[in-house]
Design a protein around this motif. Structure first.
Motif, short mmCIF file in Angstrom:
data_model
loop_
_atom_site.label_atom_id
_atom_site.label_comp_id
_atom_site.label_asym_id
_atom_site.label_seq_id
_atom_site.Cartn_x
_atom_site.Cartn_y
_atom_site.Cartn_z
N LEU A 121 0.85 -1.20 0.00
CA LEU A 121 0.00 0.00 0.00
C LEU A 121 0.89 1.25 0.00
CD1 LEU A 121 -2.78 -1.02 2.57
CD2 LEU A 121 -3.06 -0.65 0.11
N PRO A 122 0.54 2.24 -0.86
CA PRO A 122 1.41 3.41 -0.97
C PRO A 122 1.30 4.33 0.26
CG PRO A 122 -0.57 3.69 -2.31
CD PRO A 122 -0.64 2.31 -1.73
N ALA A 123 2.48 4.94 0.63
CA ALA A 123 2.45 5.92 1.71
C ALA A 123 1.95 7.26 1.17
CB ALA A 123 3.85 6.08 2.30
N LYS A 124 2.23 7.47 -0.13
CA LYS A 124 1.81 8.71 -0.80
C LYS A 124 1.29 8.37 -2.19
CE LYS A 124 4.81 12.22 1.19
NZ LYS A 124 5.86 13.17 0.89
N PHE A 125 0.46 9.28 -2.76
CA PHE A 125 -0.06 9.03 -4.11
C PHE A 125 0.61 9.98 -5.10
CE2 PHE A 125 -3.43 7.03 -1.66
CZ PHE A 125 -3.79 5.94 -2.44
N ASP A 126 1.94 10.11 -5.01
CA ASP A 126 2.65 11.03 -5.90
C ASP A 126 2.44 10.62 -7.36
OD1 ASP A 126 3.56 12.55 -3.86
OD2 ASP A 126 5.44 11.43 -3.61
N GLY A 127 2.06 11.59 -8.19
CA GLY A 127 1.94 11.34 -9.62
C GLY A 127 0.71 10.53 -10.00
N VAL A 128 -0.21 10.28 -9.05
CA VAL A 128 -1.45 9.56 -9.39
C VAL A 128 -2.55 10.60 -9.60
CG1 VAL A 128 -3.11 7.81 -8.64
CG2 VAL A 128 -0.71 7.58 -8.00
N ALA A 129 -2.78 10.94 -10.87
CA ALA A 129 -3.73 12.03 -11.18
C ALA A 129 -5.12 11.73 -10.63
CB ALA A 129 -3.79 12.23 -12.69
N ALA A 130 -5.53 10.44 -10.70
CA ALA A 130 -6.88 10.09 -10.25
C ALA A 130 -7.07 10.40 -8.76
CB ALA A 130 -7.14 8.60 -10.52
N HIS A 131 -5.98 10.38 -8.00
CA HIS A 131 -6.07 10.70 -6.56
C HIS A 131 -6.49 12.16 -6.38
CE1 HIS A 131 -5.25 10.51 -2.28
NE2 HIS A 131 -4.46 11.57 -2.38
N GLU A 132 -5.82 13.06 -7.15
CA GLU A 132 -6.16 14.49 -7.07
C GLU A 132 -7.61 14.69 -7.51
OE1 GLU A 132 -3.59 16.16 -5.95
OE2 GLU A 132 -2.17 14.52 -6.28
N VAL A 133 -7.97 14.03 -8.63
CA VAL A 133 -9.33 14.19 -9.17
C VAL A 133 -10.36 13.75 -8.13
CG1 VAL A 133 -10.93 13.39 -10.97
CG2 VAL A 133 -8.56 13.91 -11.56
N HIS A 134 -10.08 12.60 -7.48
CA HIS A 134 -11.01 12.05 -6.48
C HIS A 134 -11.20 13.05 -5.33
CE1 HIS A 134 -13.19 8.53 -5.07
NE2 HIS A 134 -12.60 8.57 -3.88
N GLU A 135 -10.09 13.63 -4.88
CA GLU A 135 -10.17 14.60 -3.78
C GLU A 135 -10.97 15.84 -4.18
OE1 GLU A 135 -6.36 13.93 -0.81
OE2 GLU A 135 -6.36 15.64 -2.16
N VAL A 136 -10.69 16.34 -5.39
CA VAL A 136 -11.39 17.55 -5.86
C VAL A 136 -12.89 17.26 -5.98
CG1 VAL A 136 -11.68 19.13 -7.82
CG2 VAL A 136 -9.38 18.52 -7.04
N LEU A 137 -13.22 16.06 -6.53
CA LEU A 137 -14.64 15.73 -6.72
C LEU A 137 -15.38 15.58 -5.39
CD1 LEU A 137 -14.56 13.27 -9.78
CD2 LEU A 137 -15.41 15.62 -9.72
N VAL A 138 -14.66 15.12 -4.34
CA VAL A 138 -15.30 15.03 -3.01
C VAL A 138 -15.74 16.45 -2.59
CG1 VAL A 138 -14.89 14.60 -0.56
CG2 VAL A 138 -14.12 12.93 -2.24
N THR A 139 -14.84 17.43 -2.79
CA THR A 139 -15.17 18.81 -2.42
C THR A 139 -16.32 19.35 -3.28
OG1 THR A 139 -12.84 19.08 -1.94
CG2 THR A 139 -14.15 21.09 -2.01
N VAL A 140 -16.26 19.07 -4.59
CA VAL A 140 -17.33 19.53 -5.49
C VAL A 140 -18.67 18.95 -5.03
CG1 VAL A 140 -18.22 19.42 -7.87
CG2 VAL A 140 -15.78 19.81 -7.47
N LEU A 141 -18.65 17.65 -4.67
CA LEU A 141 -19.90 16.99 -4.24
C LEU A 141 -20.45 17.68 -2.98
CD1 LEU A 141 -21.90 14.57 -4.52
CD2 LEU A 141 -20.47 13.37 -2.89
N ILE A 142 -19.56 17.97 -2.03
CA ILE A 142 -20.03 18.60 -0.78
C ILE A 142 -20.68 19.95 -1.09
CG2 ILE A 142 -19.26 19.62 1.40
CD1 ILE A 142 -17.09 17.39 1.46
N VAL A 143 -20.03 20.75 -1.96
CA VAL A 143 -20.58 22.08 -2.30
C VAL A 143 -21.96 21.92 -2.96
CG1 VAL A 143 -20.25 24.14 -3.73
CG2 VAL A 143 -18.30 23.15 -2.49
N LEU A 144 -22.05 20.99 -3.93
CA LEU A 144 -23.32 20.80 -4.64
C LEU A 144 -24.43 20.35 -3.68
CD1 LEU A 144 -22.10 18.94 -7.88
CD2 LEU A 144 -23.01 21.27 -7.76
#
Ligand code: HEM
Ligand code: HEM
Length: 173
Positions: A121-144
């Motif tokens: 299991l990774p300690a960090k998600f460096d260079g995993v674009a889907a990780h950033e996207v997933h985090e951003v979408l969580v915030t977008v969902l909360i706002v919506l």
């Protein structure tokens, strides 16, 4: 038709409950990883509950097509904004779980789950674009969701136009 069909109503409220669980589990896994104590069970549980949101949403869009929807409450600018929020919610309810799956497939989480070896299991998600996207979408969902719920509260307590009945299992007729 003045109310959503029963199955649309059930899936609407079930989605809320499953979303809360998926969000909670995502945070638990995130915190465990930061503390160096993430395990495979946590990732699998989060993926299964998050995946259930995707299945519920696909079922809901199918029911929506089959059963139809009640006529719009109005045609004001706010009604159009509310409709836009609904469309955005459906988009995020699909993209968020898909980005979660992409995150598993494009990081070492997938390898760890496939081999049952938690040390991968990774300690960090460096260079995993889907990780950033997933985090951003969580915030977008909360706002919506916040805007959506504020709109529902406005109808319920300020406009008092009975909008909530449209998403209720109690049938008017
Ligand atoms: C609508 C459904 C979902 C919700 C609400 C959700 C929510 C979350 C949240 C709140 C986090 C923590 C974000 C952070 O790092 O701050 C997270 C992380 C994560 N999610 Fe999801 N998620 C969903 C679906 C999925 C699915 C279907 C998968 C995989 C198949 C998945 C995989 C992951 C992974 C791998 C992480 C990283 C955890 C870590 O930081 O180690 N998610 N998710
Ligand atoms: C306490 C929380 C919530 C309340 C009070 C609420 C209330 C409502 C109401 C009254 C409607 C009908 C609106 C209309 O007829 O124009 C509706 C529709 C809808 N809600 Fe919620 N909702 C809540 C949570 C959520 C959540 C968490 C989601 C998804 C993330 C969601 C997604 C939707 C969508 C997509 C529609 C449009 C249905 C359609 O036309 O297909 N709601 N909601």
């Amino acid at each position: 038709m003045t109310q959503y069909s029963k199955r649309m109503v059930i899936v609407h409220w079930l989605t809320l409950a499953v979303l809360v669980a998926a969000w909670f589990l995502g945070d638990v896994v995130h915190d465990a990883r930061k503390a160096g104590g993430a395990d495979i069970v946590g990732y699998v549980l989060h993926a299964v509950v998050g995946g259930a949101v995707l299945l519920l949403t696909l079922a809901r869009l199918f029911f929506r097509r089959q059963d139809g929807v009640p006529a719009p409450v109005g045609a004001s600018l706010m009604d159009k904004v509310a409709k836009g929020i609904h469309h955005a919610l459906y988009a995020v309810l699909i993209l968020l779980p898909v980005s979660g799956m992409m995150q598993v497939l494009t990081s070492d989480v997938g390898k760890a789950i496939a081999s049952g070896d938690a040390t991968l299991l990774p300690a960090k998600f460096d260079g995993v674009a889907a990780h950033e996207v997933h985090e951003v979408l969580v915030t977008v969902l909360i706002v919506l969701v916040v805007v959506h719920v504020l709109g529902a509260l406005k109808h319920q307590f300020l406009m008092k136009d009975g909008l909530m009945e449209r998403m209720s299992l109690r049938r008017k007729d």
